[in-house]
Write a protein that holds these residues in place. Structure first.
Motif, PDB file in Angstrom:
ATOM      1  N   TRP A  11       4.827   2.478   0.250  1.00  0.00           N
ATOM      2  CA  TRP A  11       5.215   2.651   1.658  1.00  0.00           C
ATOM      3  C   TRP A  11       5.950   3.982   1.845  1.00  0.00           C
ATOM      4  O   TRP A  11       5.723   4.682   2.837  1.00  0.00           O
ATOM      5  N   GLY A  63       7.025  -2.733   6.835  1.00  0.00           N
ATOM      6  CA  GLY A  63       6.452  -3.129   5.555  1.00  0.00           C
ATOM      7  C   GLY A  63       7.479  -3.105   4.440  1.00  0.00           C
ATOM      8  O   GLY A  63       7.530  -4.007   3.602  1.00  0.00           O
ATOM      9  N   ASN A  78       3.504  -8.049   5.414  1.00  0.00           N
ATOM     10  CA  ASN A  78       3.361  -6.798   4.674  1.00  0.00           C
ATOM     11  C   ASN A  78       1.892  -6.508   4.385  1.00  0.00           C
ATOM     12  O   ASN A  78       1.439  -5.374   4.543  1.00  0.00           O
ATOM     13  N   LEU A  81       0.090  -5.356   7.550  1.00  0.00           N
ATOM     14  CA  LEU A  81       0.480  -3.980   7.883  1.00  0.00           C
ATOM     15  C   LEU A  81      -0.142  -2.983   6.909  1.00  0.00           C
ATOM     16  O   LEU A  81      -0.593  -1.907   7.313  1.00  0.00           O
ATOM     17  N   ALA A  82      -0.186  -3.337   5.627  1.00  0.00           N
ATOM     18  CA  ALA A  82      -0.765  -2.444   4.620  1.00  0.00           C
ATOM     19  C   ALA A  82      -2.257  -2.242   4.851  1.00  0.00           C
ATOM     20  O   ALA A  82      -2.761  -1.111   4.740  1.00  0.00           O
ATOM     21  N   SER A 122      -0.622  -5.158  -1.983  1.00  0.00           N
ATOM     22  CA  SER A 122      -0.032  -6.103  -1.039  1.00  0.00           C
ATOM     23  C   SER A 122      -0.815  -7.412  -0.999  1.00  0.00           C
ATOM     24  O   SER A 122      -0.223  -8.496  -0.937  1.00  0.00           O
TER      25      SER A 122
END
Length: 129
Positions: A11, A63, A78, A81-82, A122
């Motif tokens: 991130w 994240g 997470n 979002l990843a 993730s």
């Protein structure tokens, strides 16, 4: 390193990649290139600014915050979002390249790699439990 630390580092690399991408875009201005966009008259689309801030900082920050907790819901958030960032990096590279700025040929492929590795780690982190 644990998987959560690896994801946090990825991130951070995402945030740094977006910062380098932006810096690379404005660097020619320091050598005299006119960076003004024609026919804008100084008006900036605020929606685009908010969109880019969301992609380059807010989503990576969320994240990273998800990595503070080991709850299933934070792992799932997470991962979503990843995957979004990974897909955006691919789409953005196809929109940006070819470019007259040679630095983008280094930054954009690396952003794709970081985004894909981030999404992969993730998703594996969600399946760990």
């Amino acid at each position: 390193m644990t998987r959560s630390i690896n994801i946090s580092v990825l991130w951070l690399l995402t945030i740094c990649g977006f910062a380098c991408h932006s810096i690379c875009d404005v660097l020619p201005m320091f050598w005299g290139k006119n960076m003004a966009v024609a026919a804008t008259y100084g008006n900036v689309d605020q929606g685009m600014i908010v969109f880019m801030m969301t992609l380059s900082y807010l989503i990576p920050a969320c994240g990273m915050l998800c990595m503070l907790w080991k709850a299933k819901v934070s792992k799932n958030i997470n991962a979503v979002l990843a995957v979004l960032i990974g897909l955006f990096n691919i789409a953005h590279a196809f929109m940006e390249l070819p470019s007259d700025n040679a630095g983008q040929y280094i930054i954009m492929p690396m952003m794709i790699v970081v985004g894909l590795v981030l999404a992969w780690y993730s998703i594996k982190y969600v399946k760990e439990d």
